[in-house]
Enzyme design. Structure first.
Site, mmCIF file in Angstrom:
data_model
loop_
_atom_site.group_PDB
_atom_site.id
_atom_site.type_symbol
_atom_site.label_atom_id
_atom_site.label_comp_id
_atom_site.label_asym_id
_atom_site.label_seq_id
_atom_site.Cartn_x
_atom_site.Cartn_y
_atom_site.Cartn_z
ATOM 1 N N SER A 171 0.840 -1.214 0.000
ATOM 2 C CA SER A 171 0.000 0.000 0.000
ATOM 3 C C SER A 171 0.872 1.260 0.000
ATOM 4 O O SER A 171 0.587 2.230 -0.717
ATOM 5 C CB SER A 171 -0.885 0.017 1.244
ATOM 6 O OG SER A 171 -1.812 -1.033 1.199
ATOM 7 N N ASP B 206 -6.774 -8.452 4.391
ATOM 8 C CA ASP B 206 -5.944 -9.245 3.461
ATOM 9 C C ASP B 206 -5.347 -10.483 4.135
ATOM 10 O O ASP B 206 -4.830 -11.368 3.450
ATOM 11 C CB ASP B 206 -4.812 -8.382 2.891
ATOM 12 C CG ASP B 206 -5.337 -7.302 1.952
ATOM 13 O OD1 ASP B 206 -6.472 -7.430 1.456
ATOM 14 O OD2 ASP B 206 -4.606 -6.321 1.720
ATOM 15 N N ARG C 6 -2.594 -14.159 -2.436
ATOM 16 C CA ARG C 6 -2.737 -14.449 -0.997
ATOM 17 C C ARG C 6 -3.265 -15.871 -0.747
ATOM 18 O O ARG C 6 -2.994 -16.468 0.292
ATOM 19 C CB ARG C 6 -3.614 -13.394 -0.317
ATOM 20 C CG ARG C 6 -3.043 -11.992 -0.509
ATOM 21 C CD ARG C 6 -3.327 -11.035 0.609
ATOM 22 N NE ARG C 6 -2.794 -9.726 0.258
ATOM 23 C CZ ARG C 6 -1.530 -9.340 0.393
ATOM 24 N NH1 ARG C 6 -0.639 -10.170 0.924
ATOM 25 N NH2 ARG C 6 -1.129 -8.133 0.035
ATOM 26 N N GLY D 167 -6.073 -3.590 -7.655
ATOM 27 C CA GLY D 167 -7.232 -2.774 -7.276
ATOM 28 C C GLY D 167 -6.794 -1.415 -6.756
ATOM 29 O O GLY D 167 -7.444 -0.399 -7.006
ATOM 30 N N ARG E 128 1.492 4.209 -3.036
ATOM 31 C CA ARG E 128 1.230 5.624 -2.736
ATOM 32 C C ARG E 128 2.494 6.464 -2.915
ATOM 33 O O ARG E 128 2.413 7.642 -3.285
ATOM 34 C CB ARG E 128 0.661 5.751 -1.314
ATOM 35 C CG ARG E 128 -0.809 5.271 -1.235
ATOM 36 C CD ARG E 128 -1.208 4.962 0.202
ATOM 37 N NE ARG E 128 -2.628 4.670 0.362
ATOM 38 C CZ ARG E 128 -3.212 3.491 0.077
ATOM 39 N NH1 ARG E 128 -2.476 2.480 -0.412
ATOM 40 N NH2 ARG E 128 -4.499 3.318 0.289
HETATM 41 C C1 S3P Z 1 -5.561 -1.455 -0.011
HETATM 42 C C2 S3P Z 1 -6.793 -1.509 0.565
HETATM 43 C C3 S3P Z 1 -7.540 -2.755 0.769
HETATM 44 C C4 S3P Z 1 -6.659 -3.983 0.632
HETATM 45 C C5 S3P Z 1 -5.761 -3.897 -0.555
HETATM 46 C C6 S3P Z 1 -4.861 -2.672 -0.459
HETATM 47 C C7 S3P Z 1 -4.921 -0.141 -0.183
HETATM 48 O O1 S3P Z 1 -8.563 -2.842 -0.187
HETATM 49 O O2 S3P Z 1 -7.449 -5.141 0.552
HETATM 50 O O3 S3P Z 1 -4.942 -5.043 -0.649
HETATM 51 O O4 S3P Z 1 -3.705 -0.079 -0.458
HETATM 52 O O5 S3P Z 1 -5.602 0.878 -0.032
HETATM 53 P P1 S3P Z 1 -10.015 -2.170 0.072
HETATM 54 O O6 S3P Z 1 -9.807 -0.724 0.184
HETATM 55 O O7 S3P Z 1 -10.827 -2.506 -1.155
HETATM 56 O O8 S3P Z 1 -10.541 -2.815 1.308
#
Ligand code: S3P
Length: 425
Positions: A20, A312, A385, A91, A24
């Site tokens: 994450s 996760d 995962r 995602g 960012r």
């Molecule tokens: C993440 C948020 C989570 C997580 C993903 C990473 C992020 O998803 O499951 O692996 O970096 O903001 P959600 O925001 O859909 O819960």
């Protein structure tokens, strides 16, 4: 990939940088003025997708094994890409970049792999549209590919129905380009890296309980970022150290931000031997070394506000529950269905194949643990995962386990199998 019951796991491991925070660091670096230097960046396929998207948006990014340099061009420095942006399996890339792209002056099309093209995007399309964004699902099915026409945006006050850092972050990033303040309130606190990091880059952003508020106007300025180890990757070693008899593992330099560290609460609730050592701060994030040793675990209930702090890690927690005595109930976790795979279904399929008594529910699962698990053929469903959780299960089970499409671990942990198997002593 074939795995069998393991000898004790002993020694130390340093897991790669947080996924994450790595995403960012590139995104915020790209829209900041100056050169952001990132060390311990996760070289996983997801984060490489983010780099490639921003390169197509005109940002120069130098990626070397020691560090990455993001030559940011400021909030209004991105340029129209000449081709479709590809978020791969990620995602986070898809949802966060959509917020940024909504506030630009050009059009983009954003897509991803087969999994991304099935994941729900209405959750960002709705709030971004309320801000004035023009964002369409090309196939009109609420999923990627997305076509985004940059527009002038308005600030909104928005309550998200799901606790999702990706949704929250997408809205806050669009808020950087809006004509007034934007507030997002979530039903439970999701990971807060966007709030912490944007503040470090100079944005006017504050958090009050479940609400984060951004006031546009400030430029962002380049930062030096050391990415802490990913607790979501550390989870596999925590579980392996607890489950494989005779093990003792020290996992160094793990980010333990409370919005991410729910697995530590669960390990304690299950009776695991866990010690948190050398707690320190690193680039605004709490970090520690984690020591675990083989333990006799018992069942627990995982629910409510804790869920976003371990979302996760649920596949790994489910595997631990299968080896624990008694029943474990996981609830309030319907979000599992819309991850890289439907993790309620894929965890159930894998654990059943190994002989576990598990019942899937609408928002989680019930696991009656304590039976010896046996090796099996496990489909990863191309979900990193799932592959890693069942690799750990294999080390604590009888017989041989083979994992299909095991190399999908490259999404978040390219060296996973070498690091894990190298600990068998
Ligand atoms: C993440 C948020 C989570 C997580 C993903 C990473 C992020 O998803 O499951 O692996 O970096 O903001 P959600 O925001 O859909 O819960």
């Amino acid at each position: 990939m074939e795995l069998t019951a393991s000898k004790a796991l002993r020694g130390e491991v340093t897991v790669p940088g947080d996924k994450s925070i790595s995403h960012r660091s590139v995104m915020f670096g790209a829209i900041a003025q100056g050169t952001t230097e990132v060390t311990n960046f996760l070289q996983g396929a997801d984060c490489l997708s983010t780099i490639s998207c921003f390169q197509k948006l005109g940002i120069e990014i130098e990626n070397t094994p020691e560090r990455i340099l993001v030559h940011g061009k400021g909030l209004h420095g991105l340029s129209a890409p000449s081709e479709v942006l590809d978020a791969g399996n990620s995602g986070t890339t898809t949802r966060l970049i959509s917020g940024i792209l909504s506030g630009q002056t050009f059009e983009t099309t954003l897509t991803g792999d087969a999994s991304i093209q099935k994941r729900p995007m209405k959750r960002i399309m709705e709030p971004l549209s309320l801000m004035g964004a023009k964002i369409e699902s090309v196939r009109k099915n609420g999923c990627a590919p997305l076509h985004i026409t940059g527009s002038s945006l308005h600030g909104i006050t928005y309550s998200t129905p799901v606790a999702s850092a990706q949704v929250k972050s997408s809205i806050l990033l669009a808020g950087l380009y809006a004509d007034g303040q934007t507030s997002v309130t979530e039903p439970a606190l999701s990971r807060n890296h966007t709030e912490l990091m944007l503040s470090g880059f100079g944005a006017d952003i504050c958090s009050d309980g479940l609400t984060a508020t951004i006031t546009p106007g400030n430029e962002l300025y380049a930062q030096q970022i050391f990415v802490p180890g990913d607790i979501s990757s550390a989870a596999y070693f925590l579980a392996a150290g607890l489950l494989v008899p005779g093990s003792e593992l020290l996992i160094r330099n793990v980010g333990i931000n409370p919005t991410r560290a729910g697995i530590l609460t669960v390990i304690r609730a299950m009776g695991g031997n866990l010690t948190v050592l050398n707690e320190r701060a690193c680039a605004g994030e709490p970090v520690a070394d984690l020591l675990v040793s083989a333990s006799s675990l018992h069942g627990t209930t995982v629910e409510g506000n804790l869920i976003p702090a371990l979302i996760d890690e649920i596949p790994m927690i489910a595997v631990m529950a299968a080896f624990a005595n008694g029943q474990t109930v996981i609830r309030d976790a319907a979000e599992l269905k819309v991850k890289e795979s439907d993790r309620i279904a894929t965890v159930t399929a894998g654990l059943r194949a190994m002989g576990c008594d598990i019942t899937p529910t609408d928002d989680g699962m019930i696991i009656r643990g304590g039976k010896t698990l046996h090796g099996a053929e496990i489909d990863s469903y191309l979900d990193h995962r799932i592959a890693m959780s069942f690799a750990v299960a294999a080390l604590a089970a009888d017989g041989v386990t083979s994992i299909k499409d095991a190399d999908c671990v490259k999404i978040s942990y390219p060296n996973f199998y070498d690091d894990l198997l190298g600990l068998a002593k």
